[in-house]
Design an enzyme around this catalytic site. Structure first.
Site, PDB file in Angstrom:
ATOM      1  N   SER A 133       0.862  -1.177   0.000  1.00 16.40           N
ATOM      2  CA  SER A 133       0.000   0.000   0.000  1.00 16.40           C
ATOM      3  C   SER A 133       0.900   1.229   0.000  1.00 16.40           C
ATOM      4  O   SER A 133       2.070   1.138   0.405  1.00 16.40           O
ATOM      5  CB  SER A 133      -0.876   0.015   1.259  1.00 16.40           C
ATOM      6  OG  SER A 133      -1.533   1.258   1.431  1.00 16.40           O
ATOM      7  N   TYR A 146      -2.251  -1.249  10.992  1.00 12.05           N
ATOM      8  CA  TYR A 146      -2.344  -1.464   9.543  1.00 12.05           C
ATOM      9  C   TYR A 146      -1.055  -1.034   8.855  1.00 12.05           C
ATOM     10  O   TYR A 146      -0.463  -1.787   8.075  1.00 12.05           O
ATOM     11  CB  TYR A 146      -3.528  -0.686   8.962  1.00 12.05           C
ATOM     12  CG  TYR A 146      -3.553  -0.715   7.449  1.00 12.05           C
ATOM     13  CD1 TYR A 146      -3.938  -1.860   6.765  1.00 12.05           C
ATOM     14  CD2 TYR A 146      -3.171   0.404   6.705  1.00 12.05           C
ATOM     15  CE1 TYR A 146      -3.940  -1.904   5.384  1.00 12.05           C
ATOM     16  CE2 TYR A 146      -3.175   0.376   5.321  1.00 12.05           C
ATOM     17  CZ  TYR A 146      -3.559  -0.772   4.665  1.00 12.05           C
ATOM     18  OH  TYR A 146      -3.552  -0.812   3.293  1.00 12.05           O
TER      19      TYR A 146
END
Length: 279
Positions: A133, A146
């Site tokens: 990401s 995360y």
């Protein structure tokens, strides 16, 4: 046996589903894996092989890889896409949830790499694609666990690339920006559950609002963009080590490099509507 074989995890929706369809269109024999096989009926109808696989269950992963080997003789491409976003203040998130985040986003993918590599080494060829990401290069409030998983997967990918390059195996990192999938809704719900009350409520409510706003959704890139990028990487004789694609990915990563830590902190707070002081 001339057809290349690809395993795509997290294929029941979003990026994984789009990638499975893309690779099928490119002529791959595709195995689409997810916990919920009922959500992959459309993929089965498109001629894609469906696997019930839980990336937190070692026996499930071993059985899935063995099924691919038995049916197709090997694995040429592994797409580690399974993952989710669990948001909440570091103080609030139970460690069991933090561990679960790492089990899905990091350890599951690494275990599949361990299972696939012996078969790739025998052929001295193969490609491992890890979906990280832009969150593996930047940070946002209330997303520590995360971001921690994505930073970890970035580092593991770099080390792995050095290890397997002499063996003829490529390691590619895909760094999506904002993509129109279920991710934002799941992350927002986790954030509501953990930090919508108490000391971090003000920040949490601001972040939830930013995540689920209609304006934010309209800016998101389609999952097909990531699938097309993966297809491009797999078609290249010498793929790039990283592809930053999707809404905000390149500019956000550039800003993180350009700005000081505190300047980037201020930018993120402003972008997410979070006050500098108070709740």
């Amino acid at each position: 046996m001339n057809t290349k074989v690809a395993l795509v995890t997290g294929a029941s929706s979003g990026i994984g589903e789009a990638t499975a369809l893309k690779l099928k269109a490119l002529g791959y024999t595709v195995y689409a894996a997810a916990r919920r096989v009922d959500r992959m009926r459309a993929l089965a109808g498109a001629g894609i092989n469906i696997l019930a696989m839980d990336v937190t269950d070692d026996a499930s992963m071993q059985a899935g890889v063995q099924e691919i080997i038995d049916k197709s003789g090997g694995i040429d491409v592994l797409i580690n896409n399974a993952g989710y976003g669990s948001y909440g203040a570091v103080e609030d998130v139970p460690l069991d949830e933090a561990r679960a985040q790492f089990e899905v986003n990091v350890f599951g993918g690494v275990r599949l790499i361990q299972l696939a590599l012996p078969h790739m080494r025998k052929r001295r060829s193969g490609t491992i694609v890890n979906i990280t990401s832009m969150g593996g290069k930047i940070h946002t409030p209330l997303g520590a666990w995360y971001h921690g998983t994505k930073f970890a997967l970035e580092a593991i990918s770099d080390c792995l690339r050095l290890e397997v390059q002499p063996l003829g195996i490529h390691v590619v990192v895909i760094e999506p920006g904002g993509i129109n999938t279920e991710w934002a809704g799941i992350a927002a719900e986790k954030l509501r559950e953990t930090s919508s009350e108490g000391a971090y409520a003000g920040q949490a409510n601001a972040v939830v609002k930013a995540m689920v706003s209609e304006a934010n959704r309209k800016r998101m890139s389609p999952p097909d963009l990531i699938a097309d990028t993966i297809g491009k990487a797999l078609s290249a004789r010498r793929p790039k080590t990283r592809y930053a694609v999707g809404f905000g990915a390149k500019p956000m990563i550039f800003l993180r490099r350009l700005l000081s830590d505190r300047a980037f902190d201020s930018f993120i707070r402003m972008a997410m509507g979070i006050p500098r002081k108070g709740v």
